[in-house]
Design a protein around this motif. Structure first.
Motif, short mmCIF file in Angstrom:
data_model
loop_
_atom_site.label_atom_id
_atom_site.label_comp_id
_atom_site.label_asym_id
_atom_site.label_seq_id
_atom_site.Cartn_x
_atom_site.Cartn_y
_atom_site.Cartn_z
N LEU A 1 29.45 -7.96 43.64
CA LEU A 1 30.66 -7.22 44.17
C LEU A 1 31.69 -7.59 43.52
CD1 LEU A 1 29.90 -8.53 47.95
CD2 LEU A 1 29.67 -6.41 47.17
N LEU A 2 32.08 -8.82 43.12
CA LEU A 2 33.31 -9.12 42.67
C LEU A 2 33.52 -8.60 41.25
CD1 LEU A 2 34.06 -12.91 43.94
CD2 LEU A 2 35.15 -10.61 44.59
N ARG A 3 32.45 -8.53 40.61
CA ARG A 3 32.52 -7.96 38.97
C ARG A 3 33.11 -6.61 38.99
NH1 ARG A 3 27.62 -9.48 35.29
NH2 ARG A 3 28.64 -11.71 35.32
N ARG A 4 32.73 -5.94 40.21
CA ARG A 4 33.29 -4.37 40.20
C ARG A 4 34.66 -4.03 40.27
NH1 ARG A 4 28.89 -0.96 42.32
NH2 ARG A 4 27.01 -2.10 42.39
N VAL A 5 35.27 -5.02 40.72
CA VAL A 5 36.83 -5.23 40.98
C VAL A 5 37.36 -6.16 40.20
CG1 VAL A 5 36.52 -3.87 43.23
CG2 VAL A 5 36.46 -6.32 43.05
N ARG A 6 36.99 -6.58 39.18
CA ARG A 6 37.51 -7.59 38.33
C ARG A 6 38.91 -7.37 37.72
NH1 ARG A 6 35.45 -11.37 38.14
NH2 ARG A 6 33.69 -11.45 37.03
N GLY A 7 39.90 -8.17 38.22
CA GLY A 7 41.20 -8.15 37.60
C GLY A 7 41.97 -7.49 38.67
N GLN A 8 41.52 -7.13 39.90
CA GLN A 8 42.28 -6.33 40.79
C GLN A 8 42.38 -7.34 42.16
OE1 GLN A 8 40.37 -2.62 41.66
NE2 GLN A 8 39.96 -2.34 39.85
N GLU A 9 43.58 -8.10 42.16
CA GLU A 9 43.66 -9.23 42.94
C GLU A 9 43.48 -8.70 44.43
OE1 GLU A 9 47.57 -10.94 42.75
OE2 GLU A 9 46.72 -12.49 41.24
N HIS B 1 45.94 -8.08 37.73
CA HIS B 1 46.75 -8.78 36.79
C HIS B 1 45.82 -8.75 35.32
CE1 HIS B 1 42.80 -11.06 37.70
NE2 HIS B 1 43.05 -10.70 38.95
N ALA B 2 45.08 -7.83 35.23
CA ALA B 2 44.52 -7.78 33.77
C ALA B 2 44.76 -6.50 33.11
CB ALA B 2 42.89 -8.36 33.75
N THR B 3 45.66 -5.46 33.88
CA THR B 3 46.01 -4.33 33.38
C THR B 3 47.02 -4.38 32.32
OG1 THR B 3 47.01 -3.86 35.15
CG2 THR B 3 44.99 -3.24 35.24
N SER B 4 46.86 -3.49 31.49
CA SER B 4 48.04 -3.62 30.58
C SER B 4 49.43 -2.85 31.00
CB SER B 4 47.55 -2.84 29.31
OG SER B 4 47.03 -1.78 29.36
#
Lengths: 288, 354
Positions: free
Chosen positions: A84-92, B336-339
């Motif tokens: 699950l989480l890997r699909r939305v990585r980086g989107q808090e 938080h990881a987008t450019s």
């Protein structure tokens, strides 16, 4: 208030702080590197507790239960991270919302598997009973929980500050792109850390099952609330912050429960409000 | 007037007409469910104001909702107050707790905001269980009667319909006012807004209290609907359901949360007899919506709509994005990881990206 009362509540507070640290350290570790607020952490705790309970009832071996509960929840964490989480990585926000969905499912499924009655973990003789601390006697198990938390805390600190893995994690906290550019498989580090954080949640669930008992639909939420207050006070992502927050919350909770039981939760509110107004990043947190 | 606007107005008129005609068409049972859906729709809209427009995802709104409901309940059962006093106490309690929560949360954003609101909601839940002299603990407060004029199920339904319609209209105006603009500024670039000289903490607190006011109204309508209040109303699950309604319907649209509320309240009342693990199902819906349909039902419709128009020979309905951002936009924010799209990275950006 006699001295004995104060000492007894002090010990109650410190031993509860031990349990809280076990829960909050996993929560804060995951956040520290991955910026994921895992609201399924309470569900992980509950699942760990129930699996531990099942193992104890089947084998009578509490150590096996701790191992089994921790490992099973660790695997659960890896499943959640990779599927699950890997699909939305980086989107808090999507990340944390996913964990809310998982928390719903875990709470309901534990109810389906283990039923709606409160349960408590039976302890073997050598862990129950009380130990003489010179001036007062105190339950042996609670003393051991405090020691376990201190040991886990020291181990985590050594792991983070003295080993290569710790160096990678700390570097990843500061600059994820750079650490990936240096040829380190940050995905693997993420999954590994999630495994480890979930493992701690599972372990704390087994400890908590003997410490507080397991109440379906309540234990998971309650422990999550405590973990949240601990990390809000101490600073999200900070291990020493989790330790300080645990001690503060543990002590407040012990004295409040003894002196003003009907305000048990409200007493957490005031310190949280003060910290949020004066220092929103937490006592040891970094400014976000 | 573009075709899309005509369709929207047509839908609105149909909705209102259907709402007014409903008691003549269907059973008291259905009306009861519709009333509940309207109440939760208002509750979900109050969440949407913060989450959808401001990117401030709150999971503690049930705390405010329940405090207002307990305010009414306590006045009715313990103080023997009349209905005016009951509503006044409910409103005052809800607004007071909103102000306290707002001051606590106003300096946080993103996941911190979420965590703080979660802890706030849970503390209300804990108190609802333990503060027995006021809340009646697990037994809750019973016998909170509706005013005689709306004691019948269908008169109460009309009252709720009118209040929710009015509140929805007010919220629609608010989101298109300068306050609404500032909200979107908070969502899309809080640091930039701050650099422009805005007091972002104040704006957040202001909108928080505004949102809390609507949650308060929903709480008061809720307690009179059930004539009963228990700690379950303040649960994490209640906040979670409200958030799910907003996301499933489409955040940042106001009408989306209302649709989401209808879907979930109806599904719960129709399906939960057959589906044993209803909460698991809701959790799965939550996960699936976040992964695959972040714009929610309204988002899916608004994506499909230009194709419908094209089939009838109309140019694609551009410039009709309503509030100016697609449904679900808030949920994509704070990545938080987008450019940085401009390739310029300020120190502030770097800090906010951690």
């Amino acid at each position: 208030m006699t001295m004995e009362f104060v000492f007894f509540q002090l010990l109650n507070g410190l031993s509860f702080a031990g349990l809280l640290f076990l829960v909050a350290s996993g929560f804060t570790l995951i956040f520290g590197l991955m910026r994921v607020v895992n609201l399924a952490h309470g569900g992980f705790y509950l699942v760990g507790g129930y699996i531990g309970l099942t193992i104890v009832l089947a084998t009578g071996n509490i150590w096996l239960a701790a191992l089994g509960g921790a490992l099973a929840v660790g695997v659960l964490g890896v499943l959640m991270e990779t599927s699950l989480l890997r699909r939305v990585r980086g989107q808090e926000l999507p990340e944390v919302l996913l964990t809310i969905g998982v928390a719903f499912m875990l709470g309901d499924l534990t109810l389906a598997f283990w039923g709606g009655d409160p349960r408590a973990m039976p302890l073997p003789d050598y862990l129950s009973g009380s130990v003489d601390l010179g001036f007062i006697g105190y339950p042996r198990f609670r003393v051991l929980v405090t020691l376990l938390a201190v040991a886990v805390g020291i181990a985590l600190w050594l792991l983070m500050s003295k080993t290569r893995v710790g160096a990678i994690v700390r570097a990843g906290v500061d600059d994820r792109e750079m650490i990936a550019a240096l040829g380190i498989n940050i995905r693997l580090v993420f999954t590994g850390l999630f495994f480890f954080g979930a493992l701690l949640a599972g372990l704390s669930g087994v400890v908590g099952a003997a410490f507080l008992g397991l109440v379906p639909g309540e234990s998971d939420i309650e422990i999550l609330l405590f973990a949240l207050v601990v990390v809000i006070l101490g600073g999200l992502g900070s291990l020493p912050g989790a330790a300080i927050g645990s001690v503060i919350v543990g002590l407040i909770d012990a004295f409040a429960k003894a002196l003003v039981p009907e305000l048990a939760f409200f007493t957490l509110f005031a310190p949280m409000a003060i910290v949020l107004v004066l220092r929103p990043e937490g006592l040891l947190g970094r400014r976000a | 007037m573009s075709l899309t606007t005509k369709v929207k107005l047509g839908l609105l008129a149909t909705g209102i007409a259907a709402g007014v005609a409903l008691p003549y068409l269907t059973s008291p049972f259905i009306i009861g469910i519709v009333t509940l859906a309207l109440v939760f729709g208002l509750f979900a809209m109050s969440i949407d104001v913060l989450a959808g427009f401001g990117g401030l995802v709150t999971v503690g709104q049930a705390g405010i909702f329940a405090v207002a409901a307990y305010g009414v309940g306590y006045t009715a059962t313990h103080l023997d107050g009349g209905h005016v006093l009951q509503v006044a106490v409910g409103l005052a309690a809800g607004i007071a707790i909103s102000v306290i929560f707002a001051i606590m949360a106003m300096r946080t954003s993103g996941v911190y905001f979420l965590m703080v609101t979660l802890a706030q909601g849970m503390i209300v839940w804990g108190l609802a269980y333990r503060l027995a002299p006021i809340t009646g603990a697990e037994n809750g407060l019973r016998g909170i009667l509706r005013p005689p004029a709306v004691s019948a199920y269908w008169t109460y339904y009309y009252l709720v319909l009118a209040i929710v319609a009015l509140a929805g209209g007010l919220l629609w105006i608010v989101t298109r006012s300068p306050v609404g603009l500032a909200l979107r500024g908070l969502r899309d670039g809080e640091d930039r807004l701050r650099m422009l000289g805005y007091n972002t903490a104040f704006h957040k607190a202001y909108v928080f209290v505004l949102s809390g006011l609507f949650a308060t109204i929903a709480g008061i309508l809720y307690v009179y609907l059930n004539q009963f209040i228990s700690p379950a109303a303040s649960e994490f699950a209640t906040s979670g359901h409200g958030l799910l309604m907003a996301i499933l319907g489409g955040t940042g649209t106001l009408v989306g949360p209302l649709i989401g509320a209808f879907v979930i309240v109806f599904a719960e009342n129709m399906l939960s007899t057959y589906v044993e693990r209803w909460t698991t199902l809701l959790g799965a819906v939550f996960v699936i919506t976040i992964l695959f349909a972040r714009g929610g039902l309204v988002g899916m419709l608004s994506q499909a709509w230009p194709r419908v128009l094209a089939r009838f020979g109309h140019p694609a309905a551009s410039g009709d994005a309503g509030a100016g951002s697609p449904p679900g936009a808030a949920l994509d924010g704070t990545a938080h990881a987008t450019s940085n799209p401009h390739g310029i990275t300020t120190e502030d950006d770097q800090r906010s990206s951690r």
